[in-house]
Design an enzyme around this catalytic site. Structure first.
Site, PDB file in Angstrom:
ATOM      1  N   SER A 178       0.819  -1.209   0.000  1.00 54.34           N
ATOM      2  CA  SER A 178       0.000   0.000   0.000  1.00 54.34           C
ATOM      3  C   SER A 178       0.852   1.258   0.000  1.00 54.34           C
ATOM      4  O   SER A 178       1.936   1.295   0.608  1.00 54.34           O
ATOM      5  CB  SER A 178      -0.906   0.004   1.234  1.00 54.34           C
ATOM      6  OG  SER A 178      -1.602   1.235   1.353  1.00 54.34           O
ATOM      7  N   TYR A 194      -2.148   5.431  -4.497  1.00 56.96           N
ATOM      8  CA  TYR A 194      -3.223   6.407  -4.353  1.00 56.96           C
ATOM      9  C   TYR A 194      -2.778   7.693  -5.033  1.00 56.96           C
ATOM     10  O   TYR A 194      -1.592   8.051  -4.993  1.00 56.96           O
ATOM     11  CB  TYR A 194      -3.515   6.700  -2.881  1.00 56.96           C
ATOM     12  CG  TYR A 194      -4.367   5.664  -2.182  1.00 56.96           C
ATOM     13  CD1 TYR A 194      -5.667   5.389  -2.621  1.00 56.96           C
ATOM     14  CD2 TYR A 194      -3.886   4.979  -1.074  1.00 56.96           C
ATOM     15  CE1 TYR A 194      -6.451   4.447  -1.972  1.00 56.96           C
ATOM     16  CE2 TYR A 194      -4.669   4.032  -0.418  1.00 56.96           C
ATOM     17  CZ  TYR A 194      -5.948   3.781  -0.876  1.00 56.96           C
ATOM     18  OH  TYR A 194      -6.728   2.853  -0.238  1.00 56.96           O
ATOM     19  N   THR A 234      -5.452   2.576  -7.340  1.00 57.14           N
ATOM     20  CA  THR A 234      -6.785   2.541  -6.741  1.00 57.14           C
ATOM     21  C   THR A 234      -7.560   3.763  -7.204  1.00 57.14           C
ATOM     22  O   THR A 234      -7.126   4.899  -7.007  1.00 57.14           O
ATOM     23  CB  THR A 234      -6.683   2.514  -5.212  1.00 57.14           C
ATOM     24  OG1 THR A 234      -6.026   1.302  -4.818  1.00 57.14           O
ATOM     25  CG2 THR A 234      -8.052   2.560  -4.568  1.00 57.14           C
ATOM     26  N   ARG A 258     -17.121   5.993   7.584  1.00 53.81           N
ATOM     27  CA  ARG A 258     -17.137   4.662   8.193  1.00 53.81           C
ATOM     28  C   ARG A 258     -17.571   4.851   9.642  1.00 53.81           C
ATOM     29  O   ARG A 258     -16.820   5.344  10.483  1.00 53.81           O
ATOM     30  CB  ARG A 258     -15.763   4.011   8.045  1.00 53.81           C
ATOM     31  CG  ARG A 258     -15.418   3.863   6.552  1.00 53.81           C
ATOM     32  CD  ARG A 258     -13.988   3.438   6.285  1.00 53.81           C
ATOM     33  NE  ARG A 258     -13.730   3.463   4.844  1.00 53.81           N
ATOM     34  CZ  ARG A 258     -12.542   3.273   4.283  1.00 53.81           C
ATOM     35  NH1 ARG A 258     -11.484   3.024   5.050  1.00 53.81           N
ATOM     36  NH2 ARG A 258     -12.403   3.328   2.972  1.00 53.81           N
ATOM     37  N   LYS A 286      -7.642  -0.661 -10.064  1.00 53.22           N
ATOM     38  CA  LYS A 286      -8.396  -1.308  -8.988  1.00 53.22           C
ATOM     39  C   LYS A 286      -9.559  -0.433  -8.534  1.00 53.22           C
ATOM     40  O   LYS A 286      -9.376   0.734  -8.186  1.00 53.22           O
ATOM     41  CB  LYS A 286      -7.473  -1.591  -7.803  1.00 53.22           C
ATOM     42  CG  LYS A 286      -8.151  -2.281  -6.630  1.00 53.22           C
ATOM     43  CD  LYS A 286      -7.162  -2.530  -5.504  1.00 53.22           C
ATOM     44  CE  LYS A 286      -7.784  -3.262  -4.334  1.00 53.22           C
ATOM     45  NZ  LYS A 286      -8.856  -2.485  -3.683  1.00 53.22           N
ATOM     46  N   HIS A 344     -14.056  -2.040  -2.898  1.00 55.15           N
ATOM     47  CA  HIS A 344     -13.189  -1.691  -1.765  1.00 55.15           C
ATOM     48  C   HIS A 344     -13.621  -2.421  -0.496  1.00 55.15           C
ATOM     49  O   HIS A 344     -13.530  -1.884   0.617  1.00 55.15           O
ATOM     50  CB  HIS A 344     -13.195  -0.174  -1.530  1.00 55.15           C
ATOM     51  CG  HIS A 344     -11.874   0.392  -1.085  1.00 55.15           C
ATOM     52  ND1 HIS A 344     -10.966   0.929  -1.968  1.00 55.15           N
ATOM     53  CD2 HIS A 344     -11.295   0.489   0.136  1.00 55.15           C
ATOM     54  CE1 HIS A 344      -9.902   1.358  -1.302  1.00 55.15           C
ATOM     55  NE2 HIS A 344     -10.075   1.087  -0.016  1.00 55.15           N
ATOM     56  N   ARG A 401     -16.144  -0.615   1.715  1.00 50.17           N
ATOM     57  CA  ARG A 401     -15.659   0.502   2.523  1.00 50.17           C
ATOM     58  C   ARG A 401     -15.777   1.856   1.828  1.00 50.17           C
ATOM     59  O   ARG A 401     -15.389   2.881   2.387  1.00 50.17           O
ATOM     60  CB  ARG A 401     -14.198   0.255   2.920  1.00 50.17           C
ATOM     61  CG  ARG A 401     -14.057  -0.883   3.912  1.00 50.17           C
ATOM     62  CD  ARG A 401     -12.637  -1.404   4.025  1.00 50.17           C
ATOM     63  NE  ARG A 401     -11.721  -0.502   4.716  1.00 50.17           N
ATOM     64  CZ  ARG A 401     -11.616  -0.392   6.045  1.00 50.17           C
ATOM     65  NH1 ARG A 401     -12.414  -1.107   6.826  1.00 50.17           N
ATOM     66  NH2 ARG A 401     -10.729   0.419   6.586  1.00 50.17           N
ATOM     67  N   ASP A 435     -11.861  -8.587  -6.016  1.00 51.53           N
ATOM     68  CA  ASP A 435     -11.740  -8.714  -4.569  1.00 51.53           C
ATOM     69  C   ASP A 435     -13.085  -8.388  -3.930  1.00 51.53           C
ATOM     70  O   ASP A 435     -14.067  -8.142  -4.617  1.00 51.53           O
ATOM     71  CB  ASP A 435     -10.601  -7.840  -4.019  1.00 51.53           C
ATOM     72  CG  ASP A 435     -10.878  -6.344  -4.087  1.00 51.53           C
ATOM     73  OD1 ASP A 435     -12.044  -5.913  -4.217  1.00 51.53           O
ATOM     74  OD2 ASP A 435      -9.909  -5.567  -3.984  1.00 51.53           O
ATOM     75  N   GLY A 471     -14.949  -9.719  -0.140  1.00 52.67           N
ATOM     76  CA  GLY A 471     -15.768 -10.784   0.417  1.00 52.67           C
ATOM     77  C   GLY A 471     -15.203 -12.182   0.300  1.00 52.67           C
ATOM     78  O   GLY A 471     -15.833 -13.142   0.756  1.00 52.67           O
ATOM     79  N   ARG A 487      -9.008  -8.952   4.083  1.00 50.75           N
ATOM     80  CA  ARG A 487      -9.214  -9.101   5.529  1.00 50.75           C
ATOM     81  C   ARG A 487      -8.710 -10.431   6.089  1.00 50.75           C
ATOM     82  O   ARG A 487      -8.122 -10.440   7.184  1.00 50.75           O
ATOM     83  CB  ARG A 487     -10.691  -8.896   5.867  1.00 50.75           C
ATOM     84  CG  ARG A 487     -11.161  -7.434   5.761  1.00 50.75           C
ATOM     85  CD  ARG A 487     -12.624  -7.327   6.154  1.00 50.75           C
ATOM     86  NE  ARG A 487     -13.129  -5.967   6.150  1.00 50.75           N
ATOM     87  CZ  ARG A 487     -13.793  -5.399   5.136  1.00 50.75           C
ATOM     88  NH1 ARG A 487     -13.980  -6.102   4.007  1.00 50.75           N
ATOM     89  NH2 ARG A 487     -14.236  -4.170   5.223  1.00 50.75           N
TER      90      ARG A 487
END
Length: 375
Positions: free
Chosen positions: A119, A141, A167, A176, A244, A268, A271, A299, A301, A323
């Site tokens: 990242s 980013y 991204t 959030r 992405k 994402h 998110r 991606d 889930g 995750r």
């Protein structure tokens, strides 16, 4: 010989047999606010929940009498050889989960033979992570300072990264609610090592009802990032370019026109825009739109080898897993990351055999049904 009591038998630790076991372990170990930071989604978490529900609505039609004794899970993702059709997704501030942070994740990815996407806001520098020896991609980013963007691209090239992952679904960070309720901020010893190595930033300033990480993002990221910027970036590097955060097939087509080597169908992980389409639901139309002109990854889930097989059957070339890797990292560092990826490999090998598939190419020929409709 003394017989062990039932209580003694029950006290024997049971090794994890699926990644959800590591989820429970991570939830028990982490501070509640940190758990909320990694587990939560945006808004009412509608998309967060929908990602999992949509994957569970995909039913596969196995083939029989295939004469397959061993399944080959090897893949080539955006030019990188991988033991599985998986890469570790880019995730920020991994030292929140374990003192070794991104270094441990890279070590686990190396052991599993899959790429690790570093990242922009990793808690170790790209150069430090590269020393581990894993196959690396770098996630970018778009920053307000284009000079910093150019600097990060050059650093990725010099560190030996094999792809650049841009991204595109974070013009701003979505609200959030878990983080807002917790007044979430980074502890003083966590850094955006690639951006702010020398001292505290807005991300460290805790205020009730506010996410300090979101404040920092708003300051650093450029919400005006658009297609002309992506076209400019394509001209700045020879690294394979992965876009992405694509859900609309029209955006996938535009990415291909501008020279993308792959797109990642992603919301994402639930998110960003709450109410966005689940990634697995968007996947088939994106695959159709690009028509083989670039690879399609997915991606959001993914929790099992069966999920990987579902995505392959719907046309994906590979997946990014997020995750679950953090669950392993928080539980046992590099060994926990490797364990998550090993469990996914075991499950995928079994799923391929049970579906009558010798390899990933065969998996893409499986018939699937989504909520009772042919897929």
């Amino acid at each position: 010989m003394t017989r062990r009591s039932a209580a003694a038998v029950d006290a024997t630790p049971t090794p994890p047999v699926c990644v959800q076991d590591l989820r429970r372990s991570a939830a028990a170990r982490l501070a509640p606010a940190v758990w909320d930071f990694i587990a939560g989604g945006s808004g009412a978490e509608t998309t967060l929940d929908a990602n999992r529900a949509a994957l569970d609505r995909v039913s596969l039609v196995p083939r029989v009498l295939a004469g397959v004794e061993k399944a080959d899970t090897a893949a080539r993702l955006v030019g990188t050889s991988a033991a599985l059709p998986l890469a570790v997704a880019p995730m920020a501030y991994q030292r929140l989960l374990h003192p070794d942070g991104d270094l441990a994740t890279a070590e686990g990815a190396l052991a599993a033979g899959v790429p690790f996407v570093v990242s922009t806001i990793s808690s170790h520098t790209l150069e430090e992570i590269a020393k581990v020896g894993a196959a690396l991609w770098f996630q970018l980013y778009w920053l307000r300072d284009r000079g910093r963007v150019t600097e990060l691209v050059r650093r990725a090239e010099e560190a030996g990264c094999q792809a650049l992952v841009v991204t595109v679904d974070v013009p701003i960070m979505a609200r959030r609610l878990r983080d807002l309720r917790n007044g979430f901020a980074l502890p003083s010893w966590i850094r955006s090592a690639n951006l702010e190595p020398d001292g505290p930033t807005a991300a460290h300033s805790r205020r009730p009802g506010e996410s300090a990480v979101a404040v920092h993002t708003k300051t650093a990221f450029d919400a005006t990032f658009g297609w002309p910027d992506l076209e400019w970036l394509r001209g700045q590097t020879r690294l394979p370019l992965v876009i992405k955060g694509v859900l609309d097939p029209r955006d996938a087509e535009q990415a291909v026109r501008l020279g993308a080597d792959a797109v990642v169908v992603s919301n994402h992980g639930g998110r960003q825009l709450d109410g966005a389409l689940p990634s697995i639901t968007a996947l088939p139309q994106v695959v159709e739109a690009v028509g083989g002109r670039c690879q399609v990854l997915m991606d959001s889930g993914v929790r099992s080898g069966t999920d990987v097989l579902r995505a392959l059957a719907l046309g994906a070339d590979g997946l990014l897993v997020g995750r679950p890797v953090l669950w392993g990292l928080s539980t046992a560092g590099a060994a926990g990351v490797a364990q998550v990826l090993s469990l996914l490999r075991t499950e995928l090998e079994e799923a391929l055999l049970l579906a009558g598939c010798a390899d990933l190419a065969a998996a893409r020929t499986l018939r699937s049904f989504v909520s009772g409709m042919p897929g």
